[in-house]
Scaffold this motif. Structure first.
Motif: not given
Length: 146
Positions: A4, A8, A51, A53, A59, A100, A102
């Motif tokens: 990552r 994100r 984000g 994640d 999460d 992901e 968001s």
């Protein structure tokens, strides 16, 4: 766990705003609102992308998110805000497409240094609290009429 290293939700936003010069590239405050509105008043619209994640933890939950908004965002922007659930995606350095959940918060403000400082405090708190690399910020002058 996927790589990552790219912030994100960044890719989706970059694609959507390609060619636009309104994204804040540094920590300087947004430009002052333009005074040429045909109707309404000049303001700055700031969009913040968060984000959900996390690399080594579950999460961010809806409850954690709402507590963050209530405790960190709302006190700084008491006049109001708009929040959206959005689907972000970006291409990791491994060439894997990462998707992901968001959240996007849209703020309207006067473009002052105080408003910019409040926005930066929100970004920094989210990164620290939820172990995030970044919170994307986009500023744009707009005309607003209620």
């Amino acid at each position: 766990m996927p790589d990552r290293s790219i912030p994100r939700a960044l890719l989706a936003v970059l694609l959507a705003t390609a060619g636009c010069g309104s994204a804040a590239a540094d920590d300087s405050p947004p430009p002052a609102p333009e005074a040429t509105c045909a109707s309404g008043a000049p303001m700055i619209r700031t969009e913040l992308f968060f984000g959900m994640d996390r690399l080594d933890e579950p999460d961010v939950t809806q409850e954690q998110w709402q507590e963050f908004v209530d405790a960190v965002v709302t006190p700084r922007f008491r006049d109001g805000l708009t929040q959206f659930d959005v689907d972000g995606q970006y291409l990791a350095t491994t060439e894997e497409l990462i998707r992901e959940d968001s959240r996007l918060i849209m703020l309207l403000h006067d473009g002052s240094q105080a408003a910019s400082d409040s926005i930066e405090a929100i970004r920094e708190e989210y990164k620290a609290r939820f172990d995030q690399e970044s919170v994307l910020r986009i500023d744009e002058p707009v005309c607003v009429d209620f």
